[in-house]
Design a protein around this motif. Structure first.
Motif, PDB file in Angstrom:
ATOM      1  N   VAL A 234      46.541  37.486  47.624  1.00 26.06           N
ATOM      2  CA  VAL A 234      46.246  38.898  47.380  1.00 26.06           C
ATOM      3  C   VAL A 234      45.590  39.522  48.600  1.00 26.06           C
ATOM      4  O   VAL A 234      45.909  40.650  48.986  1.00 26.06           O
ATOM      5  N   CYS A 235      44.666  38.786  49.228  1.00 24.41           N
ATOM      6  CA  CYS A 235      44.011  39.288  50.443  1.00 24.41           C
ATOM      7  C   CYS A 235      45.041  39.652  51.505  1.00 24.41           C
ATOM      8  O   CYS A 235      44.983  40.719  52.121  1.00 24.41           O
ATOM      9  N   GLU A 236      46.002  38.759  51.708  1.00 24.16           N
ATOM     10  CA  GLU A 236      47.020  38.987  52.731  1.00 24.16           C
ATOM     11  C   GLU A 236      47.944  40.140  52.351  1.00 24.16           C
ATOM     12  O   GLU A 236      48.298  40.976  53.179  1.00 24.16           O
ATOM     13  N   ALA A 237      48.331  40.192  51.074  1.00 23.70           N
ATOM     14  CA  ALA A 237      49.270  41.228  50.634  1.00 23.70           C
ATOM     15  C   ALA A 237      48.677  42.631  50.736  1.00 23.70           C
ATOM     16  O   ALA A 237      49.358  43.586  51.112  1.00 23.70           O
ATOM     17  N   VAL A 238      47.393  42.756  50.402  1.00 21.80           N
ATOM     18  CA  VAL A 238      46.753  44.076  50.392  1.00 21.80           C
ATOM     19  C   VAL A 238      46.060  44.375  51.723  1.00 21.80           C
ATOM     20  O   VAL A 238      45.815  45.525  52.054  1.00 21.80           O
ATOM     21  N   GLY A 239      45.742  43.313  52.468  1.00 28.51           N
ATOM     22  CA  GLY A 239      45.069  43.502  53.747  1.00 28.51           C
ATOM     23  C   GLY A 239      43.580  43.728  53.616  1.00 28.51           C
ATOM     24  O   GLY A 239      43.020  44.632  54.250  1.00 28.51           O
ATOM     25  N   VAL A 240      42.936  42.923  52.761  1.00 23.80           N
ATOM     26  CA  VAL A 240      41.498  43.052  52.532  1.00 23.80           C
ATOM     27  C   VAL A 240      40.847  41.674  52.572  1.00 23.80           C
ATOM     28  O   VAL A 240      41.537  40.639  52.597  1.00 23.80           O
ATOM     29  N   SER A 241      39.526  41.657  52.521  1.00 23.99           N
ATOM     30  CA  SER A 241      38.788  40.393  52.496  1.00 23.99           C
ATOM     31  C   SER A 241      38.647  39.902  51.061  1.00 23.99           C
ATOM     32  O   SER A 241      39.050  40.580  50.109  1.00 23.99           O
ATOM     33  N   ARG A 242      38.040  38.740  50.883  1.00 22.55           N
ATOM     34  CA  ARG A 242      37.937  38.145  49.552  1.00 22.55           C
ATOM     35  C   ARG A 242      36.961  38.897  48.636  1.00 22.55           C
ATOM     36  O   ARG A 242      37.155  38.931  47.423  1.00 22.55           O
ATOM     37  N   THR A 243      35.928  39.497  49.215  1.00 20.12           N
ATOM     38  CA  THR A 243      34.923  40.154  48.370  1.00 20.12           C
ATOM     39  C   THR A 243      35.513  41.269  47.504  1.00 20.12           C
ATOM     40  O   THR A 243      35.308  41.271  46.284  1.00 20.12           O
ATOM     41  N   PRO A 244      36.261  42.229  48.056  1.00 23.55           N
ATOM     42  CA  PRO A 244      36.849  43.257  47.188  1.00 23.55           C
ATOM     43  C   PRO A 244      37.879  42.693  46.208  1.00 23.55           C
ATOM     44  O   PRO A 244      38.071  43.246  45.124  1.00 23.55           O
TER      45      PRO A 244
END
Length: 229
Positions: free
Chosen positions: A42-52
């Motif tokens: 999910v992090c890679e797909a959305v381009g965010v870090s693990r916290t959000p």
């Protein structure tokens, strides 16, 4: 599922982008009930870090889109018969108040409902819905939510509309599951939409309420095809 973020969504908070990505994936049938979501994917797909991602998972769990387990992580939840009944009960309260208010104040249904009715009644569109294609079921649920929301918003009560909007995601998911369970219900649903608008135009509060309650009465054949809880 790999959906690139648009310029507009990229400006949203990271948590919101994750929530939208997961919700859309579930509603469009790309994330199936029972599937586990890997945080790293999910992090890679959305381009965010693990916290959000973790924050989003907790909110989605509260909305019953996900089920969080201690060691296995986030799993896409299954719509149950209880989910359907509870969503319909809340809709009866909110939409029932809306139709009564429109009639009592002499407020006509907004023009938008006629456009939405025309789209829902298109023969080709109905045939595609009945084919149970995930994208078409998602489109059907979108039209359905927009139709009912237009009636609620016509009251001019911003608090009522905000409360109704809070049901949107769960309403869509329940709608998709109900049609999947009994696709031939679409004809009846569309007919009831038309009858509801006509009753509102006639100033028939009792008729509009009766139609709405019948429209939001859980169908036993649909409930029987969903897990109980």
């Amino acid at each position: 599922m790999n959906v690139p973020a648009s310029e507009s969504t990229s400006r949203q908070p990271a948590r919101v982008r994750v929530i939208d990505w997961v919700r859309d994936g579930v509603l469009r049938g790309e994330l199936r009930p029972g599937a586990f979501l890997d945080e790293a994917v999910v992090c890679e797909a959305v381009g965010v870090s693990r916290t959000p991602v973790r924050e989003a998972f907790h909110q989605l769990a509260a909305e019953k889109f996900l089920h969080l387990t201690p060691r296995r992580g986030a799993q896409v939840s299954t719509v149950t018969a209880r989910d359907l009944v509870e969503v319909y009960e809340m809709r009866k309260l909110l939409e029932g108040y809306a139709v009564q208010t429109l009639v009592q104040r002499g407020i006509a249904p907004p023009p938008e409902v006629d456009e939405l009715l025309a789209m829902m009644h298109e023969p080709a569109r109905v045939r595609r819905y009945a084919a149970l294609e995930p994208e078409e079921l998602f489109a059907s649920s979108e039209l359905n939510v927009r139709f009912h929301r237009a009636i609620v918003a016509a009251t001019g009560n911003s608090v009522l509309t905000e409360l109704y909007d809070n049901l949107r995601s769960r309403q869509q998911r329940v709608s998709v599951s109900a049609v999947q369970a009994q696709p031939d219900r679409l004809t009846t649903i569309n007919r009831e939409h038309t009858a509801l608008v006509q009753a509102l135009r006639d100033g028939d509060a009792e008729g509009a309420t009766t139609i709405l309650h019948r429209h939001l009465q859980p169908v036993e054949t649909v409930l029987s095809k969903l897990p109980p809880a």
